[in-house]
Design an enzyme around this catalytic site. Sequence first.
Site, PDB file in Angstrom:
ATOM      1  N   ALA A 147      25.800 -12.150  47.511  1.00 17.44           N
ATOM      2  CA  ALA A 147      24.800 -11.086  47.559  1.00 17.44           C
ATOM      3  C   ALA A 147      25.023 -10.181  48.763  1.00 17.44           C
ATOM      4  CB  ALA A 147      23.400 -11.694  47.611  1.00 17.44           C
ATOM      5  N   GLY A 184      26.903 -16.162  45.703  1.00 18.87           N
ATOM      6  CA  GLY A 184      26.920 -15.528  44.397  1.00 18.87           C
ATOM      7  C   GLY A 184      28.314 -15.257  43.881  1.00 18.87           C
ATOM      8  N   GLU A 236      29.284 -18.377  42.310  1.00 18.66           N
ATOM      9  CA  GLU A 236      28.474 -18.546  41.106  1.00 18.66           C
ATOM     10  C   GLU A 236      29.019 -17.704  39.950  1.00 18.66           C
ATOM     11  OE1 GLU A 236      23.999 -19.604  42.418  1.00 18.66           O
ATOM     12  OE2 GLU A 236      24.790 -17.777  43.333  1.00 18.66           O
ATOM     13  N   GLU A 276      24.046 -20.893  50.640  1.00 22.45           N
ATOM     14  CA  GLU A 276      22.759 -20.198  50.686  1.00 22.45           C
ATOM     15  C   GLU A 276      21.715 -20.857  51.581  1.00 22.45           C
ATOM     16  OE1 GLU A 276      24.548 -18.746  46.764  1.00 22.45           O
ATOM     17  OE2 GLU A 276      24.608 -20.556  48.008  1.00 22.45           O
TER      18      GLU A 276
END
Length: 268
Positions: free
Chosen positions: A76, A121, A124, A144
């Site tokens: 992110a 992310g 991910e 995170e």
Amino acid sequence: MSEQSEQSEERFGEFVLVRRAAHVAELVLDRPKAMNAVSSEMARSLGAACAALAADPAVRVTVLTSSNDRAFCVGADLKERNSFSDAELVRQRPVARAAYTGVLELPMPTVAAVHGFALGGGYELALACDVIVADATAVVGLPEVSVGVIPGGGGTQLLPRRVGAARAAELVFTARRVEAAEARELGLVDVLAEDARTAALELAGRMAANSPVGLRAAKRAMRLGQGLDLRAGLEVEDAAWRSVAFSGDRAEGVAAFNEKRRPEWPGE
């Protein structure tokens, strides 16, 4: 684009590029100055690109790559997130989710080509793919909790399914980064190659030689059957088999086998 012999490029916003060639689509994360940090704009573009790919029957396999020479994706955009009010963060959440689920729900096989950092992310997005190819530069992880949040792009669900609950817990709770060799040993990536993008595209090409109807049905059966007990899973498999058993692809595949020639898949 019946045989997709011609190469084409299509841009989605400023930060996402799709290349199509020989029934393989390359979905390129293209925000190199920010190491592909996923901003709201990039998330919208990624969601739009995935919607377009999902609707394109000519695409048999999608490969997720990066235009940055140091990172696949660093997750992110925390600089953008730092500027958000609580209300703005709430409004941005569906936009971010749509990007990750867009990759996860692509109906054709997907391959991630991880070069450099794939963190948060970014990892991910790789986890959302069916196969992860990496090279020696790869560094993966879900850090995170070190910034006060949790993996919110599917990581808490996808990682345990890949490596087991205890291994995933250790990785998520320590927030540690894992380099390529250990990542392969732990099953965080599937293939180590000299060049991740080249190897991923070659793998995708081998997949794309097969029936597009069969590929999508096999993926659907594996995804929907995951987590079910064996009896229920076999029912999912049977439904997928029935969806292809009377298809043009099955008829062509059997005919080509008996005639000792390469099949020309109708894709229906």
